[in-house]
Design an enzyme around this catalytic site. Sequence first.
Site, PDB file in Angstrom:
ATOM      1  NE  ARG A  55      -6.856  11.683  -5.908  1.00 10.71           N
ATOM      2  CZ  ARG A  55      -7.942  11.690  -5.115  1.00 10.71           C
ATOM      3  NH1 ARG A  55      -7.909  12.220  -3.910  1.00 10.71           N
ATOM      4  NH2 ARG A  55      -9.049  11.123  -5.522  1.00 10.71           N
ATOM      5  CB  SER A  96      -5.913   9.584 -12.832  1.00 14.83           C
ATOM      6  OG  SER A  96      -7.125   8.872 -12.839  1.00 14.83           O
ATOM      7  CD  GLU A 118      -4.365  11.712  -9.344  1.00 16.50           C
ATOM      8  OE1 GLU A 118      -5.298  12.374  -9.851  1.00 16.50           O
ATOM      9  OE2 GLU A 118      -4.546  10.652  -8.737  1.00 16.50           O
TER      10      GLU A 118
HETATM   11  C1  LIG Z   1      -4.384   1.268 -11.818  1.00 18.80           C
HETATM   12  C2  LIG Z   1      -4.193   2.405 -10.841  1.00 18.80           C
HETATM   13  C3  LIG Z   1      -5.280   2.996 -10.249  1.00 18.80           C
HETATM   14  C4  LIG Z   1      -5.113   4.055  -9.346  1.00 18.80           C
HETATM   15  N1  LIG Z   1      -6.215   4.606  -8.763  1.00 18.80           N
HETATM   16  C5  LIG Z   1      -6.072   5.603  -7.873  1.00 18.80           C
HETATM   17  C6  LIG Z   1      -7.223   6.175  -7.215  1.00 18.80           C
HETATM   18  O1  LIG Z   1      -8.341   5.758  -7.416  1.00 18.80           O
HETATM   19  N2  LIG Z   1      -7.005   7.194  -6.340  1.00 18.80           N
HETATM   20  C7  LIG Z   1      -5.763   7.681  -6.069  1.00 18.80           C
HETATM   21  O2  LIG Z   1      -5.638   8.604  -5.251  1.00 18.80           O
HETATM   22  N3  LIG Z   1      -4.664   7.167  -6.673  1.00 18.80           N
HETATM   23  C8  LIG Z   1      -4.783   6.147  -7.547  1.00 18.80           C
HETATM   24  N4  LIG Z   1      -3.673   5.629  -8.173  1.00 18.80           N
HETATM   25  C9  LIG Z   1      -2.356   6.217  -7.927  1.00 18.80           C
HETATM   26  C10 LIG Z   1      -1.555   5.545  -6.803  1.00 18.80           C
HETATM   27  O3  LIG Z   1      -1.926   4.204  -6.661  1.00 18.80           O
HETATM   28  C11 LIG Z   1      -1.730   6.232  -5.459  1.00 18.80           C
HETATM   29  O4  LIG Z   1      -1.366   7.576  -5.555  1.00 18.80           O
HETATM   30  C12 LIG Z   1      -0.861   5.542  -4.392  1.00 18.80           C
HETATM   31  O5  LIG Z   1      -1.352   5.913  -3.136  1.00 18.80           O
HETATM   32  C13 LIG Z   1       0.617   5.881  -4.509  1.00 18.80           C
HETATM   33  O6  LIG Z   1       1.317   5.107  -3.557  1.00 18.80           O
HETATM   34  P1  LIG Z   1       2.751   4.482  -3.865  1.00 18.80           P
HETATM   35  O7  LIG Z   1       3.207   3.785  -2.650  1.00 18.80           O
HETATM   36  O8  LIG Z   1       2.718   3.689  -5.104  1.00 18.80           O
HETATM   37  O9  LIG Z   1       3.615   5.804  -4.072  1.00 18.80           O
HETATM   38  P2  LIG Z   1       4.791   6.035  -5.110  1.00 18.80           P
HETATM   39  O10 LIG Z   1       4.219   6.097  -6.470  1.00 18.80           O
HETATM   40  O11 LIG Z   1       5.891   5.090  -4.875  1.00 18.80           O
HETATM   41  O12 LIG Z   1       5.274   7.487  -4.665  1.00 18.80           O
HETATM   42  C14 LIG Z   1       4.443   8.611  -4.790  1.00 18.80           C
HETATM   43  C15 LIG Z   1       5.107   9.782  -4.063  1.00 18.80           C
HETATM   44  O13 LIG Z   1       5.134   9.537  -2.657  1.00 18.80           O
HETATM   45  C16 LIG Z   1       6.462   9.632  -2.164  1.00 18.80           C
HETATM   46  N5  LIG Z   1       6.561   8.671  -1.076  1.00 18.80           N
HETATM   47  C17 LIG Z   1       6.188   7.371  -1.080  1.00 18.80           C
HETATM   48  N6  LIG Z   1       6.321   6.845   0.142  1.00 18.80           N
HETATM   49  C18 LIG Z   1       6.794   7.817   0.948  1.00 18.80           C
HETATM   50  C19 LIG Z   1       7.139   7.901   2.328  1.00 18.80           C
HETATM   51  N7  LIG Z   1       7.025   6.849   3.137  1.00 18.80           N
HETATM   52  N8  LIG Z   1       7.600   9.071   2.809  1.00 18.80           N
HETATM   53  C20 LIG Z   1       7.744  10.140   2.006  1.00 18.80           C
HETATM   54  N9  LIG Z   1       7.430  10.127   0.698  1.00 18.80           N
HETATM   55  C21 LIG Z   1       6.954   8.986   0.169  1.00 18.80           C
HETATM   56  C22 LIG Z   1       7.355   9.336  -3.361  1.00 18.80           C
HETATM   57  O14 LIG Z   1       8.637   9.920  -3.201  1.00 18.80           O
HETATM   58  C23 LIG Z   1       6.563  10.018  -4.457  1.00 18.80           C
HETATM   59  O15 LIG Z   1       6.810  11.410  -4.373  1.00 18.80           O
HETATM   60  C24 LIG Z   1      -3.809   4.546  -9.061  1.00 18.80           C
HETATM   61  C25 LIG Z   1      -2.703   3.934  -9.657  1.00 18.80           C
HETATM   62  C26 LIG Z   1      -2.880   2.859 -10.532  1.00 18.80           C
HETATM   63  C27 LIG Z   1      -1.669   2.206 -11.138  1.00 18.80           C
END
Ligand SMILES: Cc1cc2nc3c(=O)[nH]c(=O)nc-3n(C[C@H](O)[C@H](O)[C@H](O)COP(=O)(O)OP(=O)(O)OC[C@H]3O[C@@H](n4cnc5c(N)ncnc54)[C@H](O)[C@@H]3O)c2cc1C
Length: 314
Positions: free
Chosen positions: A179, A230, A307
């Site tokens: 992560r 998480s 996380e």
């Molecule tokens: C129900 C649920 C289940 C989940 N299960 C998992 C799981 O099994 N495994 C797991 O790893 N995660 C899980 N997650 C967490 C999450 O879905 C992941 O971490 C996901 O990949 C985050 O992507 P996002 O686009 O929503 O990022 P965001 O939440 O929008 O951003 C996260 C970070 O990335 C940065 N960011 C986003 N895009 C860019 C870009 N293009 N360039 C630079 N920085 C950027 C943002 O500034 C921030 O710092 C879960 C979340 C939920 C709600």
Amino acid sequence: MLLESQLKDLIKTLKKNHVCFRENVNLSTLCSFKIGGISPLVVEPENIQSLQQTLEIFFKLEIPFKVLGGGTNLLISDFPNDFVTLRLSGEFKEFEMLSEGYFRIGAAALTTPTFRKISLLGYTGTEFLSTIPGWVGGAVIQNAGCYGGEIFNFIEKVEFLKEGKIFIESKKNIEFGYRSTQFLKNKNSYITFIEMKIPKGNLEEIEFSLKEKRDKRNASQPQNKKSAGSVFKNPPFRDEDGNPLKSWFLIDQVGLRGKIYGGAQISPEHCNFIVNLGNAKAKDVYYLICLIQEKVYEKFGIELEKEIEFFGRM
Ligand SMILES: Cc1cc2nc3c(=O)[nH]c(=O)nc-3n(C[C@H](O)[C@H](O)[C@H](O)COP(=O)(O)OP(=O)(O)OC[C@H]3O[C@@H](n4cnc5c(N)ncnc54)[C@H](O)[C@@H]3O)c2cc1C
């Protein structure tokens, strides 16, 4: 701090350069927690030139800004009015197959449907990604993973903008771990595209694997609840039997399963999740996060590492 005069100049310059933006956006509508205040401006560049231009403008006008992806790993502040939000759009939402099993995927592509489609085209190994919400850029930033897989297992190259220049870096030159990646640590690169190599498989087995992973998730996580997944990483320790320690277990052991504060609750189904019961504020979730960290440290001497990330001041 974002000054009124800066905002005016920014809007004028974005208009002149034909960069898309929206004013006074309720950020709770752009994240899975459904928590967050009003952002004065969400800027949505649709291609690489527009992103480069946007970043140049931000730096020139000294605009404080934060990057938002799908908003599924964030707790967004109730007061995000002192920065501008950058959110990729347009061509960053797309993916294509460049050659047999070699995919180029935009950072704003939705992770779940993208990897479901790739799987159903007959490519295997990334079925686990079809259960992770959010966008591909956000998945790369924190090396998202589940069920023994991580996105970096299949990444060949990452394309990003840093200090105004475009970089295309091979995986071997990128730091990543559980992560975490160099991008998450340094926060000075903007992921635009990734290239992935995914092997061909047997469609029947792939369909089985997609269903198996979806069922596993449905059985282990709160369904149809507003959360950011998480809250804490699992600590790097083992229990007396040599099994990896899990954060949910520690939270359960300190008696916090189901604990409610304001509009937020430590999920009774999976206590490493905090859920928004309806009208939660960021401060309610923040309180529960601090409470968990305090109680787990008191009982076990373990500092749980978040996380999820805070987006703005808490
Ligand atoms: C129900 C649920 C289940 C989940 N299960 C998992 C799981 O099994 N495994 C797991 O790893 N995660 C899980 N997650 C967490 C999450 O879905 C992941 O971490 C996901 O990949 C985050 O992507 P996002 O686009 O929503 O990022 P965001 O939440 O929008 O951003 C996260 C970070 O990335 C940065 N960011 C986003 N895009 C860019 C870009 N293009 N360039 C630079 N920085 C950027 C943002 O500034 C921030 O710092 C879960 C979340 C939920 C709600």
